[in-house]
Design an enzyme around this catalytic site. Sequence first.
Site, short mmCIF file in Angstrom:
data_model
loop_
_atom_site.label_atom_id
_atom_site.label_comp_id
_atom_site.label_asym_id
_atom_site.label_seq_id
_atom_site.Cartn_x
_atom_site.Cartn_y
_atom_site.Cartn_z
CE1 TYR A 18 0.68 0.28 4.42
CE2 TYR A 18 -1.59 -0.38 4.80
CZ TYR A 18 -0.34 -0.04 5.29
OH TYR A 18 -0.14 -0.04 6.63
CD GLU A 19 -0.23 5.88 1.26
OE1 GLU A 19 0.19 6.59 0.34
OE2 GLU A 19 -1.33 6.05 1.81
#
Lengths: 590, 590
Positions: free
Chosen positions: B432-433
């Site tokens: 994620y990110e």
Amino acid sequence: MSYTAPVNDMLFVMKELAGLDDIAALPGYEDANADTAQAVLDESAKFCGEVLAPLNVEGDRNPSTWRDGKVTTTPGFSDAFRHFTAGGWQSLQHPPEYEGQGLPKLIATPCLEMLNASNLSFALCPMLTDGAIEALLTAGSEEQKQAYVPKLLSGVWTGTMNLTEPQAGSDLALVRTRAEPQADGSYKLFGTKIFITWGEHDMADNIVHLVLARTPDAPAGVKGISLFIVPKFVGGARNDVHCVSIEHKLGIKASPTAVLQFGDHGGATGYLIGEENRGLEYMFIMMNAARFAVGVQGIAISDRAYQKAVAYAKERVQSRPVDGSSKEPVAIIEHPDVRRMLSTMRALTEASRALAYVAAAHCDLARRHPDAATRAGHQAVYEYLVPIVKGWSTELSLDVTSLGVQVHGGMGFIEETGAAQYYRDARILPIYEGTTAIQANDLVGRKTLRDNGVVAQQLLAQIAQTVDALVAQRGGAFESMRQQLSHAHHALQASVNFVVWNAKNDPNAVFAGSVPYLKLAGIVLGGWQMARAMLAAARKRDEDPSFYDAKIATAQFYAEHVLPQAAALETSIVSARGGEGVLGLSADQF
Amino acid sequence: MSYTAPVNDMLFVMKELAGLDDIAALPGYEDANADTAQAVLDESAKFCGEVLAPLNVEGDRNPSTWRDGKVTTTPGFSDAFRHFTAGGWQSLQHPPEYEGQGLPKLIATPCLEMLNASNLSFALCPMLTDGAIEALLTAGSEEQKQAYVPKLLSGVWTGTMNLTEPQAGSDLALVRTRAEPQADGSYKLFGTKIFITWGEHDMADNIVHLVLARTPDAPAGVKGISLFIVPKFVGGARNDVHCVSIEHKLGIKASPTAVLQFGDHGGATGYLIGEENRGLEYMFIMMNAARFAVGVQGIAISDRAYQKAVAYAKERVQSRPVDGSSKEPVAIIEHPDVRRMLSTMRALTEASRALAYVAAAHCDLARRHPDAATRAGHQAVYEYLVPIVKGWSTELSLDVTSLGVQVHGGMGFIEETGAAQYYRDARILPIYEGTTAIQANDLVGRKTLRDNGVVAQQLLAQIAQTVDALVAQRGGAFESMRQQLSHAHHALQASVNFVVWNAKNDPNAVFAGSVPYLKLAGIVLGGWQMARAMLAAARKRDEDPSFYDAKIATAQFYAEHVLPQAAALETSIVSARGGEGVLGLSADQF
């Protein structure tokens, strides 16, 4: 289908790298030719793909459950187990004298891989039964063999191995379970065993527990352990062995991991196998087979994760190509880093498969070759390879299944996608049947030091020959492999020398590098197989250019992205100043 | 306590490696001296250890649940969140103008690490709120800042970031959510957003969603995306944004990951932030902070896993020592391979922590240094380091949490032990990110190529100075570090050159090596920090011999067991014949 067995690659490895023709020339294996292999593998692929693979996710969502001492398995497992045994899959490599099919390990191994790739939890039940059969055949009396082996082969009964206790995991010297001799020659067992795979279930009429325990006057430590048969039912009556709980695990959830209580109601009836106090010795014979099988589990789960990741990468469309060749988003398999991840998964899986199958062929030659010295030679090579197949293939499976999650991006973290199950399931593989450290200690202590590195040197000499053979081939792929395999060969050579020369005067230094040595041996021996595969591919290319070109490209990737790690491992093993770095911190500084 | 914040190591890194004194000399940070740092860290350690850490396992066993659009969080989370915000922990690094405490990032970062180490799922809620605050401060109107920021800082409201859609993950060009302008200047939003962390919950009165969407006449692709505020409640009335489900995930189960449906009942009211079509630009500013924070999550979960493994290794007794120094079984921390695993966990955690804190200091200098050119210089270094802190620290956390399971042996696979939770939780961090590949593309494309490698060369020059400084120190530890850091420096130098020289003519070759380049940069820059730590330890040893000797020993381990990987990565990046090996297989050959 969620899993398609890679029959082509399996047959390629069997024929071109593991010498299937030589195996089929051995006494007793005359039927095990390429046609038989193809037929068996095709049939196995069909059964595993169609029956077992679809149950895999079901086993994760509806694991085995425990209630009042009884274990209910995942819906569908019992039926599948009946089909499995009815198909003769349990009896593949066991001797015809006890109703087995007597096929070589080289043919049984790809079937084992398919079984585990399609359903790791399910596969553990027959794997443990194999272990029990092996122990009975090794050390059981003729009466015991007749009484148990055919029932285990037919799947009417299943088998387990009971080693671990709460205080005795890697250290079996600490086993406490007691076995008290009875007037009729049987024993009564008392104690607690934990982590018993498929220790209780509803798929068979009886469960044959093989149990390590101590007789009353046994010496302390590992030399006082005996091996007993403790069936769940004896002559139709329930024996005093009870499953008091099953574990809540990270993965392989369909496989019930039992805590077994022996003798809480007067003593569990057991029968000695072989001689008293030789239990650990029998276990070790059997354990080579079990450890090899766990190594194959690593290869299997890697291949399953690879297949799923490839399918997703071909389907998922996201982002434009970095080389500007399209203004539209493309399937992510077009992106270099996705290609790198998939190539890593593929190269590691193919290399570890090749090494395991080659080891299986050594085992067959050790069993059946007419010449005793040749048998002994192959046995020594097989025993050297077993901890590597077990340790390296299972450690790899952590990387490969992790990459499988990564290829899926955010979807990989969602359980419904399925990639996470492989990541969870694989995590037990470098732990059970001896952790990677235990394998590495075995590789150093029993397999490298005991013969002063003779087997290791033989393998190194063969690798050097392969390096020489690469010189004659043209093209960047062969040039890369020649160069990197040559460097890697030197790294392994230096490490073997270090182990042999320093084990006595500085054991801590050697054992501080034992796992790096195991990984190094795996990387180099796996790379050697990939190099041999390239050479075979060059010879046979025109028969199937797409398959053989892919093999050469995969080998090149392995050479350029895996083999360079060898030098780093050598530094950790050899140049690290006698383990000073590993042992530099005192225990209380942690 | 299940987690004890390593305040000593944190303060050592802040003072000796990241230059806390220099930060405290910056305008506006006058109070941020060593005493303040110590007091804040001690208080944070107490709160995280006592309140949040015990809730971590509870969050895994009783995850957030969804029912009829409402999400109920794990028991205890709401109370803990009230204590968290009442303690002022949300406002640590935000500006005093909006009721923040205005502390430097260098002091906020160790607190962020503690927060995440104690409870990764919980920590995500304030982390996303931080992101929303950052976006509002970057691009919001003064009215928007006044309306939202104080409420977000006080914890009355929380924030989210809404980027991903089913067809738009890494590729935000594919975002489809529509925003239709209304007569009153507001917008109505329609669309589906997925993977929205803490997108719905019961811990705050309101949730401020920041949402990427397209206005009707926006250009296609990333240049047509705008950023909107869509509160769950507008003036007390429920807005048309609803949580239709939450995900069933591998880890961080207490953190609800929502599917949010915008506008199914007439349109969700939203307010434009900044200018139309500049949404992605605002997101990127904020994303540097979010990516840095995720990198810190990797360090945090690594340290938590390390602490648990150390505790188990000191307590579990199993097997005699390999050097024959005892006839009795010993605590497993006495076995060389366990020591190797724990040292690996420790060395990677300390190196990644040091690199992250050094990056935080660059961020503070970039914000507050009086000289504009100096600010720009530090900003460039910070931006170069962010993808490395994010990508490398999170990839490491997979290895470290996996070793944490391995140290526990069979117990590691049992969920009740707790080691498996860290292994599962960590798996989202490299995804994620921005996945590791996205970070690596950023490192290559924006951070290395855009300035023709100038920042990378500056860092390389500083590493060379550290190598020189090591020459004056005596002893094997320093000698190992000098030698290995020197080799590693050359490997990074060669790779930077390769990237800079080949990106235009052969982008596929460069991007095939982008993740190896990111990992190489992490290993070398982390090793550089360990080398600097050794030099500091040599200077200060007499003040606390046990702490500083441990630092030197850990750095030696890093030199001998981590830095040698640099050369292998260089081979994969540079010598791999232009990505031929990575791209050798066509898509249909997989």
